[in-house]
Write a protein that holds these residues in place. Structure first.
Motif, PDB file in Angstrom:
ATOM      1  N   ARG A   1       0.734  -1.349  -0.018  1.00 27.17           N
ATOM      2  CA  ARG A   1       0.153  -0.003  -0.056  1.00 27.17           C
ATOM      3  C   ARG A   1       0.984   1.064  -0.042  1.00 27.17           C
ATOM      4  NH1 ARG A   1      -5.589  -0.390   3.026  1.00 27.17           N
ATOM      5  NH2 ARG A   1      -4.885   1.935   3.109  1.00 27.17           N
ATOM      6  N   TRP A   2       0.194   2.268  -0.523  1.00 25.99           N
ATOM      7  CA  TRP A   2       1.020   3.710  -0.616  1.00 25.99           C
ATOM      8  C   TRP A   2       1.157   4.089   0.914  1.00 25.99           C
ATOM      9  CZ3 TRP A   2      -0.371   7.338  -4.870  1.00 25.99           C
ATOM     10  CH2 TRP A   2      -0.222   6.801  -6.160  1.00 25.99           C
TER      11      TRP A   2
ATOM     12  N   ALA B   1       2.543   9.688   0.127  1.00 28.02           N
ATOM     13  CA  ALA B   1       2.233   9.284  -1.234  1.00 28.02           C
ATOM     14  C   ALA B   1       0.822   9.628  -1.469  1.00 28.02           C
ATOM     15  CB  ALA B   1       2.875   7.862  -1.509  1.00 28.02           C
ATOM     16  N   ARG B   2       0.092   9.129  -0.397  1.00 26.64           N
ATOM     17  CA  ARG B   2      -1.370   9.308  -0.519  1.00 26.64           C
ATOM     18  C   ARG B   2      -1.668  10.732  -0.467  1.00 26.64           C
ATOM     19  NH1 ARG B   2      -3.981   5.018   3.650  1.00 26.64           N
ATOM     20  NH2 ARG B   2      -1.929   5.393   4.379  1.00 26.64           N
TER      21      ARG B   2
ATOM     22  N   VAL C   1       5.179  18.612  -1.877  1.00 23.79           N
ATOM     23  CA  VAL C   1       6.317  17.442  -1.400  1.00 23.79           C
ATOM     24  C   VAL C   1       7.012  17.752  -0.175  1.00 23.79           C
ATOM     25  CG1 VAL C   1       8.602  16.703  -2.234  1.00 23.79           C
ATOM     26  CG2 VAL C   1       6.611  16.670  -3.708  1.00 23.79           C
ATOM     27  N   PHE C   2       7.168  19.037  -0.006  1.00 25.39           N
ATOM     28  CA  PHE C   2       7.752  19.721   1.260  1.00 25.39           C
ATOM     29  C   PHE C   2       6.885  19.244   2.274  1.00 25.39           C
ATOM     30  CE2 PHE C   2       8.095  23.032   4.346  1.00 25.39           C
ATOM     31  CZ  PHE C   2       9.132  22.896   4.821  1.00 25.39           C
TER      32      PHE C   2
ATOM     33  N   ILE D   1       5.491  15.967   7.202  1.00 25.00           N
ATOM     34  CA  ILE D   1       4.523  15.211   8.072  1.00 25.00           C
ATOM     35  C   ILE D   1       5.005  13.967   8.201  1.00 25.00           C
ATOM     36  CG2 ILE D   1       2.153  14.366   7.885  1.00 25.00           C
ATOM     37  CD1 ILE D   1       1.335  16.896   6.586  1.00 25.00           C
ATOM     38  N   ALA D   2       5.253  13.263   6.887  1.00 20.97           N
ATOM     39  CA  ALA D   2       5.667  11.888   7.056  1.00 20.97           C
ATOM     40  C   ALA D   2       6.940  11.506   8.066  1.00 20.97           C
ATOM     41  CB  ALA D   2       5.992  11.321   5.655  1.00 20.97           C
ATOM     42  N   ARG D   3       7.875  12.576   7.908  1.00 23.09           N
ATOM     43  CA  ARG D   3       8.963  12.179   8.858  1.00 23.09           C
ATOM     44  C   ARG D   3       8.778  12.231  10.372  1.00 23.09           C
ATOM     45  NH1 ARG D   3      12.405  15.400   6.186  1.00 23.09           N
ATOM     46  NH2 ARG D   3      11.306  17.363   7.256  1.00 23.09           N
ATOM     47  N   SER D   4       7.808  13.427  10.653  1.00 25.77           N
ATOM     48  CA  SER D   4       7.150  13.516  11.968  1.00 25.77           C
ATOM     49  C   SER D   4       6.382  12.408  12.349  1.00 25.77           C
ATOM     50  CB  SER D   4       6.107  14.701  12.156  1.00 25.77           C
ATOM     51  OG  SER D   4       7.085  15.949  11.773  1.00 25.77           O
TER      52      SER D   4
END
Length: 126
Positions: free
Chosen positions: A8-9, A13-14, A88-89, A94-97
């Motif tokens: 899954r993404w 990515a989603r 993207v930024f 968000i993903a890193r956090s």
């Protein structure tokens, strides 16, 4: 042999895909509205001006069509590129956090109850 599980993404990515979809729909809507309204309004104004030569109207309408098509295309392209860069930024941030939160949760799940969820400064929801 069972088939490999579908991957899954991730959240980033989603989020990015959703944002790009919204941007494309907005760009398509802007293009549709501009192409439906602009030429007709311009044509009406040219007829109100009542030029003596009909070739003037034809030439002016061709110039208008070329100008609005080029300018709107460049504006939408610039908006798309800028929006994707910002998206993207933000999705990476968000993903890193959330990755740090996921790691802390994995530590707790593996029995390390001393693990702490780091402060991620993303609002009270998190």
């Amino acid at each position: 042999m069972s088939p490999a599980p579908r991957r899954r993404w991730g959240l980033g990515a989603r989020l990015l895909a959703a944002i790009v979809a919204v941007i494309l729909v907005a760009a398509g809507t802007a293009w549709a509205v501009a192409s439906a309204i602009g030429p007709e309004i311009f044509h009406d104004h040219m007829l109100m001006a009542q030029p003596s030569d009909s070739s003037v109207i034809t030439h002016a309408e061709e110039a208008f069509t070329t100008a609005w098509t080029l300018s709107l295309s460049l504006a939408l392209l610039a908006a798309l590129l800028t929006s994707v860069v910002v998206s993207v930024f933000l999705t990476r941030r968000i993903a890193r956090s959330l990755e740090r939160v996921r790691q802390a949760a994995a530590q707790v799940a593996s029995g390390d109850y001393a693990a702490r969820v780091p402060e991620i400064h993303m609002g009270t929801e998190f």
